[in-house]
Design an enzyme around this catalytic site. Structure first.
Site, PDB file in Angstrom:
ATOM      1  N   GLY A  45       0.591  -1.052   0.032  1.00 25.86           N
ATOM      2  CA  GLY A  45      -0.167   0.000   0.517  1.00 25.86           C
ATOM      3  C   GLY A  45       0.506   1.140   0.181  1.00 25.86           C
ATOM      4  O   GLY A  45       1.630   1.179  -0.643  1.00 25.86           O
ATOM      5  N   ARG A  78      -2.004   8.709  -3.522  1.00 27.70           N
ATOM      6  CA  ARG A  78      -0.287   7.976  -3.577  1.00 27.70           C
ATOM      7  C   ARG A  78       0.513   7.203  -3.320  1.00 27.70           C
ATOM      8  O   ARG A  78       1.446   6.774  -2.815  1.00 27.70           O
ATOM      9  CB  ARG A  78      -0.389   8.771  -2.299  1.00 27.70           C
ATOM     10  CG  ARG A  78      -1.382   7.633  -0.673  1.00 27.70           C
ATOM     11  CD  ARG A  78      -1.378   8.254   0.095  1.00 27.70           C
ATOM     12  NE  ARG A  78      -1.725   7.831   1.298  1.00 27.70           N
ATOM     13  CZ  ARG A  78      -2.882   6.967   1.391  1.00 27.70           C
ATOM     14  NH1 ARG A  78      -3.495   7.245   0.502  1.00 27.70           N
ATOM     15  NH2 ARG A  78      -3.102   5.656   2.606  1.00 27.70           N
ATOM     16  N   ASP A 155      -0.583  -2.684   7.365  1.00 26.91           N
ATOM     17  CA  ASP A 155      -1.934  -1.560   8.336  1.00 26.91           C
ATOM     18  C   ASP A 155      -2.185  -1.562   9.259  1.00 26.91           C
ATOM     19  O   ASP A 155      -3.355  -1.536   9.820  1.00 26.91           O
ATOM     20  CB  ASP A 155      -2.499  -0.336   7.229  1.00 26.91           C
ATOM     21  CG  ASP A 155      -3.473  -1.487   6.910  1.00 26.91           C
ATOM     22  OD1 ASP A 155      -2.963  -2.804   7.554  1.00 26.91           O
ATOM     23  OD2 ASP A 155      -4.901  -1.169   5.823  1.00 26.91           O
ATOM     24  N   CYS A 212      -6.503   6.900   4.357  1.00 29.24           N
ATOM     25  CA  CYS A 212      -7.548   8.361   3.721  1.00 29.24           C
ATOM     26  C   CYS A 212      -7.934   7.281   2.344  1.00 29.24           C
ATOM     27  O   CYS A 212      -8.349   7.864   2.240  1.00 29.24           O
ATOM     28  CB  CYS A 212      -6.960   8.932   3.501  1.00 29.24           C
ATOM     29  SG  CYS A 212      -4.995   8.507   2.117  1.00 29.24           S
TER      30      CYS A 212
HETATM   31  N1  LIG Z   1      -3.087  -8.957   6.351  1.00 23.08           N
HETATM   32  C1  LIG Z   1      -3.253  -8.643   5.773  1.00 23.08           C
HETATM   33  N2  LIG Z   1      -2.153  -9.886   4.697  1.00 23.08           N
HETATM   34  C2  LIG Z   1      -0.935  -9.347   3.647  1.00 23.08           C
HETATM   35  N3  LIG Z   1      -1.483  -8.004   3.668  1.00 23.08           N
HETATM   36  C3  LIG Z   1      -2.147  -6.863   3.942  1.00 23.08           C
HETATM   37  C4  LIG Z   1      -2.513  -7.242   5.441  1.00 23.08           C
HETATM   38  N4  LIG Z   1      -3.026  -6.594   6.544  1.00 23.08           N
HETATM   39  C5  LIG Z   1      -2.871  -5.605   5.754  1.00 23.08           C
HETATM   40  N5  LIG Z   1      -1.962  -5.874   4.923  1.00 23.08           N
HETATM   41  C6  LIG Z   1      -1.898  -5.035   3.248  1.00 23.08           C
HETATM   42  O1  LIG Z   1      -1.464  -3.763   3.834  1.00 23.08           O
HETATM   43  C7  LIG Z   1      -1.307  -2.946   3.316  1.00 23.08           C
HETATM   44  C8  LIG Z   1      -0.974  -1.442   4.113  1.00 23.08           C
HETATM   45  O2  LIG Z   1      -0.892  -0.851   3.442  1.00 23.08           O
HETATM   46  P1  LIG Z   1      -2.031   0.564   3.152  1.00 23.08           P
HETATM   47  O3  LIG Z   1      -2.884   0.868   5.051  1.00 23.08           O
HETATM   48  O4  LIG Z   1      -0.801   2.275   3.256  1.00 23.08           O
HETATM   49  O5  LIG Z   1      -3.165   0.976   2.395  1.00 23.08           O
HETATM   50  P2  LIG Z   1      -4.431   1.178   2.280  1.00 23.08           P
HETATM   51  O6  LIG Z   1      -5.263   0.696   2.573  1.00 23.08           O
HETATM   52  O7  LIG Z   1      -4.146   0.989   1.084  1.00 23.08           O
HETATM   53  O8  LIG Z   1      -3.926   2.469   2.425  1.00 23.08           O
HETATM   54  P3  LIG Z   1      -4.942   3.916   4.091  1.00 23.08           P
HETATM   55  O9  LIG Z   1      -3.285   4.250   4.117  1.00 23.08           O
HETATM   56  O10 LIG Z   1      -5.789   4.308   3.881  1.00 23.08           O
HETATM   57  O11 LIG Z   1      -5.254   2.907   4.862  1.00 23.08           O
HETATM   58  C9  LIG Z   1      -2.544  -2.779   2.447  1.00 23.08           C
HETATM   59  O12 LIG Z   1      -2.119  -3.066   0.612  1.00 23.08           O
HETATM   60  C10 LIG Z   1      -2.942  -3.929   2.331  1.00 23.08           C
HETATM   61  O13 LIG Z   1      -3.557  -4.945   2.009  1.00 23.08           O
END
Ligand SMILES: Nc1ncnc2c1ncn2[C@@H]1O[C@H](COP(=O)(O)OP(=O)(O)OP(=O)(O)O)[C@@H](O)[C@H]1O
Ligand SMILES: [Zn+2]
Length: 779
Positions: A45, A78, A155, A212
């Site tokens: 992410g 982003r 996250d 976000c």
């Molecule tokens: N159990 C899991 N197994 C694999 N990937 C995971 C797991 N939990 C979370 N993720 C991944 O970790 C990443 C965290 O990145 P990030 O939080 O920046 O992304 P997002 O959720 O798309 O955006 P935001 O910043 O709005 O939360 C995500 O792409 C999510 O799919």
């Protein structure tokens, strides 16, 4: 930085120009290590995209990426490796392909060519694994052991705990990171080096939710709250296109056109370049076919936009229309409130059905949720019928309380009721209409968001379902994720990667056991406000493990609950799995196995025990003073739980001058992990147990100290970190008696660090008090 870094380029083998800087800084031998090491990245992410780009441009040629999610439109601002054509496709597949294109070409092979072929001369491969890191059949100890190190870009706490445990069990160093708005932190966890693990410090109750964008595959209540706020905007917002859930025909067309190969599959077909150097990176079997499924998601139209447009018009939200003047309204005269209410209820049914039935079914068909912990289940039509006044809305009930948890039907009824209220207010030309931007203190807004969020939680099986009180706490504390912080933190992670590889290289060259990462790696904070010397990054020594940590130090866990009322099923779900993070637990009392899970285990074998009260379990029961042994082979984890019975929970709330604290849980359901351990197995009265209460919360204080010779900016030497109060230089706010969390231990650690690094005593810097514990941050 190193001795061989100074060697003149003429004496060295050829190197791609983009890597000359890296070689000059790190030396030829570390560059070779970079070219040949295998790295695992979990999460692609916000931080993950930055990391992949950094790894590729630093020359890493063998990276594997695990992520469970698909790309959402809202990620595009982003998560810069993604384009609108990729919406619906697995993040890890697209991110791996994009990063692979940035990898510099391999250095020309030295002559004579090395034998056998070294990995640095092999074709680069960035392999995606579209899946949940909890999937033990794919992401297990043997899988982790293939890598030189693991990078976390996650996250959520649950997934971080899982990776922490797998890395400890595999003896692979983990570089953990998190951001919360402008704040960030990076640390290195390595069992052999004796560092603190991710779970050494109890996690404080989360107060802010840095997020976000919308998770296509939600897994936590906060993901659903974020989604529901966007739905609120979609229904009532002055500009419908501001909602992240908004889809217009033009956007869809653009996405289809963006799929430039014209085959409509959105795959971009960019897997090889001219010289064939960039290998196809479809990853494992799962990735390739999901990519195709996801691509269709990029081209499909949403099931709800049509109904939503009608609803907005009916509500009078769109300026051109007035309440009841929807195209679907047959009345030519001014509608009565009754007409409006019934038209709104009927349209609400259509919208709810589109959102929670049709759209979900469509996405299931496209494979969007293949990686979800549990497949989503669309609402039933009888649930959706609650719109039609079949079920009274819960907030209209006598005695309704903000802590009530609403059923599926009540949530549906509440949404309909909010919509009717808005329409009626519009007719009555209420001055508060049209509704402003979402405001958590606005009653209609909070009722709507709670109900919509919970419906999404029900559909995806996400627990716990939130009361309006809980949802309000979340909705008001969602802060935006900031791309720049993600970039800084990812940069710091890669610097730690270099240190880890350098240490591993030293062992290869000079022999020895390894485990020296505490000497070269650092825990680094990214601060919001400059320190007095103008620095924004603060490196500190890696903390020692907490001797009370059950994950890395096999410490006994103490657990207090009502053993006469708790069943084994409650214990497993609420404590063993949720709190302690066991994936496939085996529970033993003495020599008796009372529960076991796993591929080869027949679930019916222990079904009878699930409903039994803890005191009635085989092996003498799990009453006061007993010890449970819980094992999980998938994480190589074993823990002893010392059980104490408690049925009276009078905690003193200091802030309220000693009143009994009510945390909203029924008395019988309360439990506490981490209180004092029982010394002897004595029968306890409720009263005798009262004094045992010790809060498991900690402010996550880290002793900080300035370190010379870092590759990040130093803070001033008299800096004292958050939690150290000015007079005593003692950590403030911690009420935990847990090992490193105790005042005495924290104090010792802070002073030991200061002594070790020659740091002088300091004045407390008020700005620095804003530094958070980000161990539980969202991204
Ligand atoms: N159990 C899991 N197994 C694999 N990937 C995971 C797991 N939990 C979370 N993720 C991944 O970790 C990443 C965290 O990145 P990030 O939080 O920046 O992304 P997002 O959720 O798309 O955006 P935001 O910043 O709005 O939360 C995500 O792409 C999510 O799919
Ligand atoms: Zn630990």
């Amino acid at each position: 930085m190193t001795d061989d870094a100074i060697t003149s380029n003429d004496d060295l083998p050829p190197c791609p120009p983009i890597l000359l800087g890296i070689r000059a800084a790190l030396g030829q031998s570390l560059l070779e290590e970079i070219l040949s090491s295998k790295i695992l990245l979990i999460g692609s992410g916000g931080i993950g995209c930055e990391l992949l780009k950094n790894l590729a441009l630093s020359g890493f040629r063998h990276v594997e990426v695990v992520d469970l999610d698909t790309i959402d439109v809202s990620n595009l601002n982003r998560q810069f490796l993604f384009r609108s054509v990729h919406v619906g496709m697995p993040k890890c597949v697209v991110a791996s392909e994009a990063a692979l294109r940035m990898v510099p070409p391999p250095p020309p092979p030295p002559s004579p060519p090395p034998t056998p072929t070294t990995r640095s001369s092999q074709a680069a491969a960035y392999l995606p694994h579209h899946g949940n890191v909890f999937d033990n059949s794919r992401f297990n100890v043997p899988f982790f052991q293939k890598f030189a190190l693991v990078l976390n870009a996650l996250d959520n706490v649950a997934a971080r705990r899982r990776v922490n445990r797998l890395c400890l069990a595999s003896d692979v160093p983990l570089i953990e990171a998190g951001t919360a708005g402008y704040l960030g932190q990076v640390t290195v966890i390595d069992r052999r080096s004796g560092t603190e693990c991710y779970e050494c410090q109890p996690k404080p109750t989360q107060k802010v939710y840095p997020i976000c964008t919308i998770r296509s595959t939600p897994s936590q209540p906060v993901h659903c709250v974020v989604w529901a706020k966007e739905l609120y905007r979609l229904c009532f917002g002055p500009k419908v296109e501001d909602s992240m859930l908004y889809e217009d025909e033009e956007g869809l067309r653009e996405r289809r056109e963006g799929d430039d190969d014209g085959d409509g599959d959105g795959d971009g077909d960019e897997k090889k370049d001219d010289d064939g150097r960039r290998t196809t990176t479809t990853g494992d079997e799962g990735s390739a076919d999901v990519a195709a499924g996801g691509a269709k998601g990029g081209g499909g139209s949403s099931a709800y936009m049509g109904a939503m447009t009608d609803l907005r018009s009916l509500l009078g939200v769109d300026p051109a229309s007035s309440p009841g003047s929807s195209s679907s309204s047959s009345s030519s005269t001014s509608p009565t409130p009754y007409d409006v209410a019934s038209a709104v209820r009927s349209k609400a049914r259509e919208v709810i059905s589109a959102l929670f039935v049709t759209e979900i079914e469509k996405q299931i068909g496209m494979g969007t949720y293949r990686t979800a912990d549990r497949a989503p289940e669309p609402l039933s039509s009888s649930d959706v019928d609650s719109c039609r006044d079949v079920v009274p809305s819960p907030t209209m009930r006598d005695g309704c309380a903000p802590t009530d948890v609403w059923s599926v039907r009540e949530c549906v009824a509440e949404i309909a009721s909010c919509l009717v209220e808005v329409a009626e207010n519009a007719i009555a030309q209420d001055p508060t209409f049209p509704l402003p931007e979402f405001d958590k203190d606005d009653d209609v807004a909070m009722r709507f968001v709670t109900a919509a969020s919970n419906l999404r939680s029900y559909v995806f099986g996400i627990e716990p379902i939130q009361s309006m009180y809980d949802a309000k706490g979340m909705a008001g504390n969602i802060i935006p994720a900031i791309a720049t912080t993600n970039a800084i933190v990812a940069g710091l992670q890669v610097l730690q990667v270099f240190h880890v590889l350098r240490a591993q290289l030293d062992v290869k060259k000079n022999g020895g056991e390894g485990g020296k990462l505490k000497e070269c790696c650092r825990y680094i904070y990214c601060l919001r406000d400059k320190t007095r010397k103008g620095y924004l990054l603060q490196p500190t020594t890696l903390p020692d493990p907490n001797p009370e940590c059950f994950v890395c130090r096999n410490a006994i866990v103490s657990l207090a609950l009502n053993t006469n009322e708790w069943t084994l099923d409650m214990l497993l779900k609420r404590v063993v799995k949720k709190e302690l993070g066991f994936a496939e637990p085996t529970v033993m009392i003495g020599e008796d196995i009372v529960y076991e899970e796993g591929e080869d285990i027949d679930p019916s074998e222990y079904a009878a025990n699930l409903a039994k009260k803890m005191v009635d379990l085989p092996g003498g029961g799990a009453g006061h003073g007993s010890v449970l042994r819980i094992e999980d082979f998938t994480q190589d984890l074993e823990v002893e739980v010392s059980v104490s019975h408690r049925d009276c929970w009078v905690d003193v709330d200091e802030e309220k001058g000693g009143e009994a604290k009510d945390d909203g849980r029924a008395e019988m359901e309360k439990f506490e992990i981490g209180g004092k351990k029982l010394v002897a197995a004595t029968a306890a009265s409720s009263d005798s147990m009262k004094g045992d209460s010790v809060s498991a919360e900690s402010d996550g204080f880290r002793a900080a100290s300035a370190n010379e010779g870092e590759d990040v900016l130093l803070v001033e030497e008299n800096y004292v970190p958050r939690g150290v109060n000015e007079d005593s230089k003692m950590p403030a706010q911690t009420s935990s008696e847990h090992g490193n969390g105790s005042k005495e231990q924290l104090k010792k650690r802070a002073f030991a660090d200061q002594a070790e690094n020659g740091a002088k005593k300091a004045k407390f810097n008020v700005e620095d008090a804003k530094k958070p514990d980000l161990s539980e941050v969202m991204s």
